[in-house]
Scaffold this active site. Structure first.
Site, PDB file in Angstrom:
ATOM      1  N   ASP A  12     -17.050  -8.345  15.607  1.00 16.57           N
ATOM      2  CA  ASP A  12     -16.490  -6.980  15.559  1.00 16.57           C
ATOM      3  C   ASP A  12     -15.521  -6.896  14.376  1.00 16.57           C
ATOM      4  O   ASP A  12     -14.564  -7.653  14.292  1.00 16.57           O
ATOM      5  CB  ASP A  12     -15.760  -6.700  16.884  1.00 16.57           C
ATOM      6  CG  ASP A  12     -15.320  -5.236  17.011  1.00 16.57           C
ATOM      7  OD1 ASP A  12     -15.280  -4.756  18.151  1.00 16.57           O
ATOM      8  OD2 ASP A  12     -15.008  -4.601  15.983  1.00 16.57           O
ATOM      9  N   ASP A 110     -19.846  -1.228  13.654  1.00 18.37           N
ATOM     10  CA  ASP A 110     -19.154  -2.413  13.124  1.00 18.37           C
ATOM     11  C   ASP A 110     -19.250  -3.638  14.033  1.00 18.37           C
ATOM     12  O   ASP A 110     -18.445  -4.551  13.922  1.00 18.37           O
ATOM     13  CB  ASP A 110     -17.678  -2.078  12.833  1.00 18.37           C
ATOM     14  CG  ASP A 110     -16.813  -2.101  14.080  1.00 18.37           C
ATOM     15  OD1 ASP A 110     -17.326  -1.787  15.171  1.00 18.37           O
ATOM     16  OD2 ASP A 110     -15.621  -2.437  13.961  1.00 18.37           O
ATOM     17  N   GLU A 111     -20.226  -3.658  14.927  1.00 18.51           N
ATOM     18  CA  GLU A 111     -20.345  -4.775  15.867  1.00 18.51           C
ATOM     19  C   GLU A 111     -21.780  -5.266  15.953  1.00 18.51           C
ATOM     20  O   GLU A 111     -22.708  -4.475  15.822  1.00 18.51           O
ATOM     21  CB  GLU A 111     -19.999  -4.330  17.288  1.00 18.51           C
ATOM     22  CG  GLU A 111     -18.641  -3.797  17.488  1.00 18.51           C
ATOM     23  CD  GLU A 111     -18.526  -3.174  18.881  1.00 18.51           C
ATOM     24  OE1 GLU A 111     -18.925  -3.838  19.862  1.00 18.51           O
ATOM     25  OE2 GLU A 111     -18.070  -2.042  18.962  1.00 18.51           O
TER      26      GLU A 111
HETATM   27  P1  TTP Z   1     -13.910  -0.228  16.978  1.00 16.60           P
HETATM   28  O1  TTP Z   1     -14.511  -1.554  16.652  1.00 16.60           O
HETATM   29  O2  TTP Z   1     -13.778   0.148  18.417  1.00 16.60           O
HETATM   30  O3  TTP Z   1     -12.447  -0.103  16.358  1.00 16.60           O
HETATM   31  P2  TTP Z   1     -11.896  -0.647  14.977  1.00 16.60           P
HETATM   32  O4  TTP Z   1     -12.889  -1.490  14.252  1.00 16.60           O
HETATM   33  O5  TTP Z   1     -11.349   0.510  14.202  1.00 16.60           O
HETATM   34  O6  TTP Z   1     -10.643  -1.505  15.437  1.00 16.60           O
HETATM   35  P3  TTP Z   1     -10.632  -2.951  16.102  1.00 16.60           P
HETATM   36  O7  TTP Z   1      -9.928  -3.830  15.127  1.00 16.60           O
HETATM   37  O8  TTP Z   1      -9.885  -2.779  17.380  1.00 16.60           O
HETATM   38  O9  TTP Z   1     -12.059  -3.352  16.314  1.00 16.60           O
HETATM   39  O10 TTP Z   1     -14.732   0.926  16.283  1.00 16.60           O
HETATM   40  C1  TTP Z   1     -15.328   0.775  15.010  1.00 16.60           C
HETATM   41  C2  TTP Z   1     -15.234   2.067  14.218  1.00 16.60           C
HETATM   42  O11 TTP Z   1     -15.845   3.111  14.957  1.00 16.60           O
HETATM   43  C3  TTP Z   1     -13.804   2.501  13.978  1.00 16.60           C
HETATM   44  O12 TTP Z   1     -13.274   1.953  12.767  1.00 16.60           O
HETATM   45  C4  TTP Z   1     -13.895   3.985  13.951  1.00 16.60           C
HETATM   46  C5  TTP Z   1     -15.100   4.320  14.789  1.00 16.60           C
HETATM   47  N1  TTP Z   1     -14.677   4.858  16.099  1.00 16.60           N
HETATM   48  C6  TTP Z   1     -14.787   6.224  16.328  1.00 16.60           C
HETATM   49  O13 TTP Z   1     -15.251   6.955  15.465  1.00 16.60           O
HETATM   50  N2  TTP Z   1     -14.370   6.716  17.531  1.00 16.60           N
HETATM   51  C7  TTP Z   1     -13.852   5.913  18.521  1.00 16.60           C
HETATM   52  O14 TTP Z   1     -13.460   6.401  19.597  1.00 16.60           O
HETATM   53  C8  TTP Z   1     -13.748   4.509  18.273  1.00 16.60           C
HETATM   54  C9  TTP Z   1     -13.171   3.590  19.329  1.00 16.60           C
HETATM   55  C10 TTP Z   1     -14.166   4.039  17.059  1.00 16.60           C
HETATM   56 MG    MG Z   2     -13.970  -2.998  15.231  1.00 15.12          MG
END
Ligand code: TTP
Ligand code: MG
Length: 357
Positions: A12, A110-111
């Site tokens: 992730d 992103d995962e």
């Molecule tokens: P995530 O992997 O949930 O969040 P992140 O990568 O920003 O932070 P973390 O370090 O905690 O992993 O989500 C990936 C991307 O998806 C995030 O950058 C923005 C988008 N996203 C949305 O558009 N809406 C949402 O509600 C979430 C949770 C993420």
């Molecule tokens: Mg993330």
């Protein structure tokens, strides 16, 4: 149970959208950065999509109204999302990851899950491989990620979240239940706010509480999901890492009750189709880039006309504007219209698809 032990990675990216923005604009580093709707000095509608870890110190979170974020830190840097860029970077990262595993599954933008059972023979080798992947992504993209390693997807996913950012958490098979027990039930997929509250009312707060509760009682209270909760609380998840078949396009069409030469009427119907289609696309968490307009005349002669937009979108107004442009540019005025249709394609999924787990 006689089943082959598996080693699963969940990768992730850290604060993905803002991390990409910081990489592109190094001047942002060290400042709180928020990607989302236009705050309009506190009057903005819409939400925070994500924020960097500096902003998280102020309790800014994904999904929070942008107006609330503005109240907390008006001095943060507020950016509109550049999906085109994020998708390009995502694709580059996914192709790096895909090369490390025969069984690969992208999960949101992103995962991804990787089944590395055939590559790493024990936890030490798994750790080495995970570190190698982190280094490779950093060298190639100048972005950090967190990796969780576990005996299945459920545990790997919870592990990747365990020491973010730039984390690497390995949960050995025999230590799974002990790892999960102290965590709040909310960490389990499918446990949303409502379920969390309902469980809390039953005195169940941690995953350990859930594991020690009565399975029959859970099934009675939550149906099939209750059985699932019980299994998850014990760290059991048999789902395979597998690339999901993506839908390629979504479409809607309407045949007029009577053939018509009234372009205004056709435009009205097209606007309705656009509204249904946009809602469908948004519900599924997709954005699209290509729009195809289809028209059939009274003699069954059928034509399609397409347009590719400069950037991905899920907005109704973009769909309507293009649909009407295509109608007015291409409709033949000497024939009555029998049917109009709209299709969106070049779909990208931007949100986690939790329900598919
Ligand atoms: P995530 O992997 O949930 O969040 P992140 O990568 O920003 O932070 P973390 O370090 O905690 O992993 O989500 C990936 C991307 O998806 C995030 O950058 C923005 C988008 N996203 C949305 O558009 N809406 C949402 O509600 C979430 C949770 C993420
Ligand atoms: Mg993330």
């Amino acid at each position: 149970m006689g089943e082959k032990r598996r080693i699963i990675f969940h990768v992730d990216m850290d604060h993905f959208y803002t991390a990409v923005e910081e990489r592109e604009h190094p001047v942002l580093k060290g400042q709180p950065v928020i990607v989302g709707a236009d705050p309009k000095e506190g009057r903005g509608r819409g939400v925070v999509l994500t924020c960097n870890y500096e902003a998280r110190k102020f309790d800014i979170r994904s999904g929070m109204p942008i107006s609330r974020a503005w109240k907390i830190i008006p001095e943060a840097v507020y950016l509109r999302p550049n999906f085109e860029l994020y998708i390009r970077v995502s694709n580059e990262i996914m192709s790096i990851l895909r090369a490390h595993s025969v069984k690969f599954e992208q999960w949101g933008i992103d995962e991804a899950f990787l089944d590395v059972t055939s590559t790493a023979k024990d936890d030490a080798e798994a750790e080495h491989l995970a570190q190698q992947i982190k280094n490779q992504i950093y060298d190639n993209q100048k972005l950090t990620c967190s990796i969780g390693v576990g005996p299945n997807k459920l545990v790997a996913k919870i592990a990747s979240d365990y020491e973010k950012p730039d984390g690497l958490t390995i949960v050995e098979d025999q230590k799974t239940e002990a790892f999960l027990a102290p965590l709040p039930v909310r960490k389990l997929l499918w446990v949303g706010r409502k379920t969390e509250q309902k469980l809390a009312n039953m005195g169940i707060k941690s995953i350990g509480d859930l594991a020690h509760s009565d399975a029959a009682m859970l099934t009675e209270s939550f149906g099939v999901a209750g059985t699932q909760f019980y299994l998850m609380a014990h760290g059991i998840d048999r789902s395979e890492v597998e690339e999901r078949s993506q839908i390629k396009s979504i479409s809607r069409e309407t045949t007029f009750e009577e053939d018509t030469s009234d372009l205004e009427l056709a435009s009205g119907v097209l606007n309705e189709l656009a509204a249904e289609l946009a809602k469908d696309v948004q519900d599924r968490g997709y954005h699209f880039r290509a729009i195809t307009f289809r028209i059939r005349y009274e003699n069954f002669e059928t034509h399609t006309h397409g347009k590719t937009l400069p950037a991905v979108t899920d907005r109704l107004q973009d769909l309507r504007k293009t649909a009407n442009e295509l109608l007015h540019t291409h409709a033949k005025l000497d024939k009555k219209i029998r049917l109009v249709g709209l299709r969106v394609s070049n779909l990208v999924s931007l949100k986690e698809q939790k329900t598919l787990f």
